[in-house]
Design a protein around this motif. Structure first.
Motif, PDB file in Angstrom:
ATOM      1  N   MET A 283       0.837  -1.198   0.000  1.00 27.02           N
ATOM      2  CA  MET A 283       0.000   0.000   0.000  1.00 27.02           C
ATOM      3  C   MET A 283       0.875   1.252   0.000  1.00 27.02           C
ATOM      4  O   MET A 283       0.588   2.235  -0.698  1.00 27.02           O
ATOM      5  CB  MET A 283      -0.926  -0.016   1.214  1.00 27.02           C
ATOM      6  CG  MET A 283      -1.973  -1.115   1.183  1.00 27.02           C
ATOM      7  SD  MET A 283      -2.928  -1.252   2.732  1.00 27.02           S
ATOM      8  CE  MET A 283      -3.720   0.362   2.766  1.00 27.02           C
ATOM      9  N   LEU A 284       1.958   1.222   0.778  1.00 27.09           N
ATOM     10  CA  LEU A 284       2.887   2.351   0.782  1.00 27.09           C
ATOM     11  C   LEU A 284       3.541   2.515  -0.589  1.00 27.09           C
ATOM     12  O   LEU A 284       3.703   3.646  -1.077  1.00 27.09           O
ATOM     13  CB  LEU A 284       3.966   2.135   1.848  1.00 27.09           C
ATOM     14  CG  LEU A 284       3.536   2.303   3.310  1.00 27.09           C
ATOM     15  CD1 LEU A 284       4.680   1.925   4.240  1.00 27.09           C
ATOM     16  CD2 LEU A 284       3.093   3.740   3.580  1.00 27.09           C
ATOM     17  N   THR A 285       3.904   1.390  -1.194  1.00 30.90           N
ATOM     18  CA  THR A 285       4.539   1.455  -2.518  1.00 30.90           C
ATOM     19  C   THR A 285       3.601   2.069  -3.538  1.00 30.90           C
ATOM     20  O   THR A 285       3.997   2.941  -4.331  1.00 30.90           O
ATOM     21  CB  THR A 285       4.968   0.051  -2.968  1.00 30.90           C
ATOM     22  OG1 THR A 285       5.904  -0.473  -2.027  1.00 30.90           O
ATOM     23  CG2 THR A 285       5.621   0.092  -4.335  1.00 30.90           C
ATOM     24  N   ARG A 286       2.350   1.634  -3.547  1.00 28.03           N
ATOM     25  CA  ARG A 286       1.364   2.182  -4.497  1.00 28.03           C
ATOM     26  C   ARG A 286       1.173   3.682  -4.279  1.00 28.03           C
ATOM     27  O   ARG A 286       1.015   4.449  -5.223  1.00 28.03           O
ATOM     28  CB  ARG A 286       0.024   1.459  -4.345  1.00 28.03           C
ATOM     29  CG  ARG A 286       0.008   0.052  -4.908  1.00 28.03           C
ATOM     30  CD  ARG A 286      -1.328  -0.624  -4.627  1.00 28.03           C
ATOM     31  NE  ARG A 286      -2.434   0.094  -5.226  1.00 28.03           N
ATOM     32  CZ  ARG A 286      -2.904  -0.120  -6.450  1.00 28.03           C
ATOM     33  NH1 ARG A 286      -2.334  -1.044  -7.214  1.00 28.03           N
ATOM     34  NH2 ARG A 286      -3.927   0.568  -6.916  1.00 28.03           N
ATOM     35  N   ALA A 287       1.189   4.104  -3.017  1.00 28.63           N
ATOM     36  CA  ALA A 287       0.951   5.507  -2.711  1.00 28.63           C
ATOM     37  C   ALA A 287       2.168   6.384  -3.007  1.00 28.63           C
ATOM     38  O   ALA A 287       2.011   7.572  -3.328  1.00 28.63           O
ATOM     39  CB  ALA A 287       0.559   5.653  -1.236  1.00 28.63           C
ATOM     40  N   LEU A 288       3.375   5.807  -2.929  1.00 24.66           N
ATOM     41  CA  LEU A 288       4.588   6.629  -2.993  1.00 24.66           C
ATOM     42  C   LEU A 288       5.365   6.542  -4.291  1.00 24.66           C
ATOM     43  O   LEU A 288       6.073   7.482  -4.658  1.00 24.66           O
ATOM     44  CB  LEU A 288       5.524   6.240  -1.841  1.00 24.66           C
ATOM     45  CG  LEU A 288       5.037   6.514  -0.423  1.00 24.66           C
ATOM     46  CD1 LEU A 288       6.033   5.968   0.591  1.00 24.66           C
ATOM     47  CD2 LEU A 288       4.814   8.004  -0.196  1.00 24.66           C
ATOM     48  N   VAL A 289       5.272   5.399  -4.993  1.00 24.13           N
ATOM     49  CA  VAL A 289       6.216   5.161  -6.089  1.00 24.13           C
ATOM     50  C   VAL A 289       6.133   6.215  -7.185  1.00 24.13           C
ATOM     51  O   VAL A 289       7.163   6.661  -7.728  1.00 24.13           O
ATOM     52  CB  VAL A 289       6.035   3.739  -6.673  1.00 24.13           C
ATOM     53  CG1 VAL A 289       4.681   3.570  -7.356  1.00 24.13           C
ATOM     54  CG2 VAL A 289       7.172   3.411  -7.635  1.00 24.13           C
ATOM     55  N   GLU A 290       4.931   6.658  -7.529  1.00 18.86           N
ATOM     56  CA  GLU A 290       4.804   7.652  -8.593  1.00 18.86           C
ATOM     57  C   GLU A 290       5.183   9.051  -8.111  1.00 18.86           C
ATOM     58  O   GLU A 290       5.479   9.937  -8.921  1.00 18.86           O
ATOM     59  CB  GLU A 290       3.381   7.657  -9.144  1.00 18.86           C
ATOM     60  CG  GLU A 290       3.027   6.367  -9.888  1.00 18.86           C
ATOM     61  CD  GLU A 290       1.657   6.429 -10.526  1.00 18.86           C
ATOM     62  OE1 GLU A 290       0.972   7.473 -10.371  1.00 18.86           O
ATOM     63  OE2 GLU A 290       1.252   5.444 -11.172  1.00 18.86           O
ATOM     64  N   ARG A 291       5.184   9.245  -6.804  1.00 16.09           N
ATOM     65  CA  ARG A 291       5.531  10.561  -6.257  1.00 16.09           C
ATOM     66  C   ARG A 291       7.038  10.702  -6.026  1.00 16.09           C
ATOM     67  O   ARG A 291       7.614  11.756  -6.317  1.00 16.09           O
ATOM     68  CB  ARG A 291       4.792  10.795  -4.934  1.00 16.09           C
ATOM     69  CG  ARG A 291       3.281  10.811  -5.059  1.00 16.09           C
ATOM     70  CD  ARG A 291       2.640  11.059  -3.700  1.00 16.09           C
ATOM     71  NE  ARG A 291       1.181  11.026  -3.783  1.00 16.09           N
ATOM     72  CZ  ARG A 291       0.367  11.202  -2.742  1.00 16.09           C
ATOM     73  NH1 ARG A 291       0.873  11.464  -1.535  1.00 16.09           N
ATOM     74  NH2 ARG A 291      -0.938  11.141  -2.899  1.00 16.09           N
ATOM     75  N   ILE A 292       7.661   9.658  -5.494  1.00 14.02           N
ATOM     76  CA  ILE A 292       9.070   9.784  -5.104  1.00 14.02           C
ATOM     77  C   ILE A 292       9.999   8.943  -5.963  1.00 14.02           C
ATOM     78  O   ILE A 292      11.222   9.116  -5.901  1.00 14.02           O
ATOM     79  CB  ILE A 292       9.266   9.418  -3.612  1.00 14.02           C
ATOM     80  CG1 ILE A 292       8.937   7.941  -3.361  1.00 14.02           C
ATOM     81  CG2 ILE A 292       8.397  10.313  -2.729  1.00 14.02           C
ATOM     82  CD1 ILE A 292       9.200   7.496  -1.921  1.00 14.02           C
ATOM     83  N   GLY A 293       9.457   7.990  -6.744  1.00 15.17           N
ATOM     84  CA  GLY A 293      10.279   7.156  -7.605  1.00 15.17           C
ATOM     85  C   GLY A 293      10.808   5.920  -6.898  1.00 15.17           C
ATOM     86  O   GLY A 293      10.801   5.825  -5.658  1.00 15.17           O
ATOM     87  N   ILE A 294      11.271   4.958  -7.690  1.00 14.49           N
ATOM     88  CA  ILE A 294      11.754   3.686  -7.151  1.00 14.49           C
ATOM     89  C   ILE A 294      12.965   3.886  -6.251  1.00 14.49           C
ATOM     90  O   ILE A 294      13.093   3.252  -5.192  1.00 14.49           O
ATOM     91  CB  ILE A 294      12.083   2.710  -8.296  1.00 14.49           C
ATOM     92  CG1 ILE A 294      10.791   2.259  -8.987  1.00 14.49           C
ATOM     93  CG2 ILE A 294      12.849   1.490  -7.782  1.00 14.49           C
ATOM     94  CD1 ILE A 294      11.011   1.361 -10.180  1.00 14.49           C
ATOM     95  N   ALA A 295      13.882   4.751  -6.637  1.00 12.28           N
ATOM     96  CA  ALA A 295      15.109   4.931  -5.862  1.00 12.28           C
ATOM     97  C   ALA A 295      14.808   5.312  -4.416  1.00 12.28           C
ATOM     98  O   ALA A 295      15.420   4.784  -3.477  1.00 12.28           O
ATOM     99  CB  ALA A 295      15.990   5.989  -6.520  1.00 12.28           C
TER     100      ALA A 295
END
Length: 451
Positions: free
Chosen positions: A186-198
């Motif tokens: 859930m955190l990944t879905r919420a954050l990945v497009e905002r902060i990127g994979i790195a």
């Protein structure tokens, strides 16, 4: 209406358990942070493993090597990755054996997690700069991280808890991990497009830092238990050879059967996972439909696992011991594979997948780990870690190639062989139960057994 008092009762029992045993809260937080940190990154690994762009996944030198020998690397992605993972496990096993043999618990436990935090910072730099081959490096790293970090966690829990306490509390501790496994994606879905994979690497590193805080707080409870029961102290180096874990597995019947159980348990999971992918490609060619299918399975696995951990695991282990927790899932998986061999339908595959994965997390794993509370530290830190890493990945490697050989004969052949593997898994569970009964009872088991 009728479910509300039951839920309140479960919460009340958990609050009572926290009051009875202060280390439970730190154990709960420890496993929650560990699996949440892992599951933040697991979608990245899955995306890398499923990538159709070999130039993103593999380093240029490896791509060139396979091309020169006329081998289609794209057709063997998972097989190559699993083979490399196994080789890395073999190389790391003596390193880990040296660490736990030469250094006390207060040093090697933080060192393991500290190493993973430092490497996560390195991956932050790799992903931020787009270095070729980063996908393969990350896939291998996170697989090693998952196995070693979780193995170390359960070994340490056996220092903190006695056999009776483990049967009472491991269900709650396992539930903490399941909650972390739900929150991580859930955190990944919420954050990945905002902060990127790195930057997800930094999020995971933060959770591992909290793991170190938890294990430092739990260490004093382990010291107290060892002093009260006159156990060998974990605050002094363990000694022994770096390959003692593998030698113990070869020597001790209980450890041998735990290794057998691990291999065939991995076998039923690997065959099912790989054949499920083939069936999904056939029945759900649309990527969105396939994603929805997988999402439904993951949701069902996590929900069912959490319900069993909170409502059944504690009662089953406390009242009846490990036998039903090992044997019931084994026979359920055997029945499921037999049904799949007759009718390999997507819905039935999904049901068997849910049963297999949820029973492993909620019943099999806690039951196996309670055994390590009754044996010597060298058994759990060396032999137990070897089973959970080298033996586990050896089974994975064996069955990923087995599936490759069987896949040309169709799903019926895969699930037919899988039924035999499931039968071997059930037999291994039965033998583990028999060997575990030969251990001293809970009160007498507090003395360290010679390794």
């Amino acid at each position: 209406m009728s479910q509300r008092p039951a839920a309140t009762g479960s919460l009340g029992r958990f609050k009572t358990a926290l009051g009875e045993s202060p280390p439970l809260l730190w154990s709960f937080l420890y496993f929650f942070c560990l699996l949440c940190g892992y599951y933040v990154l697991r979608p990245v690994r899955e995306a890398m493993g499923a990538s159709s762009d070999v130039s993103t996944l593999f380093p240029p030198a490896m791509i060139g090597f396979f091309a020169r020998h006329g081998i289609a690397l794209k057709e063997l992605q998972l097989q190559v990755l699993f083979t490399c993972t196994f080789l890395i496990m073999l190389a790391l096993q003596p390193v880990y054996g040296w660490l736990v043999s030469r250094w006390p618990r207060r040093v090697f436990l933080p060192a393991v997690y500290g190493f993973f935090i430092v490497t996560l910072l390195g991956f932050y730099a790799l992903f931020d700069s787009g270095v070729p081959g980063r996908g393969m490096a990350f896939f291998l790293w996170i697989t090693v991280f998952n196995l070693f970090a979780v193995a170390v966690f359960w070994s340490f829990m056996a220092d903190v808890w006695s056999d009776v306490e483990a049967r009472r509390y491991y269900g709650y501790i396992g539930a903490a991990g399941t909650i972390g496994a739900i929150l991580g994606p859930m955190l990944t879905r919420a954050l990945v497009e905002r902060i990127g994979i790195a930057h997800l690497m930094l999020v995971s590193a933060g959770f591992l830092g909290l793991c170190i805080v938890c294990l430092l707080r739990l260490r004093r409870y382990a010291v107290q238990r060892e002093a009260q029961r006159k156990l060998t102290s974990g605050e002094v180096p363990m000694g022994g050879t770096v390959l003692a874990g593998l030698r113990l597995i070869a020597k001790e019947p209980l450890l041998r059967w735990l290794a057998v159980l691990c291999v065939f348990g991995v076998g039923v999971g690997t065959l099912l996972y790989n054949e499920q992918a083939a069936i999904v490609r056939r029945f759900y060619p649309d990527p969105q439909a396939a994603t929805a299918y997988y999402a439904g399975i993951d949701l069902a696995v996590n929900v069912l696992t959490l319900l069993i951990q909170l409502r059944i695991t504690r009662a089953l282990l406390s009242r009846y011991g490990i036998e039903p927790a090992l044997m019931i899932p084994a026979f359920a998986i055997l029945l499921g594979y037999a049904m799949l061999a007759a009718a390999p339908l997507p819905l039935l595959v999904a049901v068997v997948q849910v049963v297999t994965r949820s029973s492993e997390f909620s019943l099999n794993k806690p039951a196996r780990e309670t055994i390590y509370t009754r044996v010597a530290r060298e058994w759990r830190y060396k032999a137990g870690a070897a089973i959970d890493t080298v033996i586990y990945r050896g089974g994975d490697l064996t069955f990923v190639w087995t599936h490759k050989l069987l896949s040309g004969f169709g799903s019926t052949a895969v699930f037919g062989v899988g039924t035999l593997v499931a039968a071997a898994f059930a037999f291994g569970a039965w033998r583990v139960v028999g060997e575990a009964k030969k251990l001293p009872e809970a009160r007498g088991s507090e003395g360290e057994r010679a390794g």
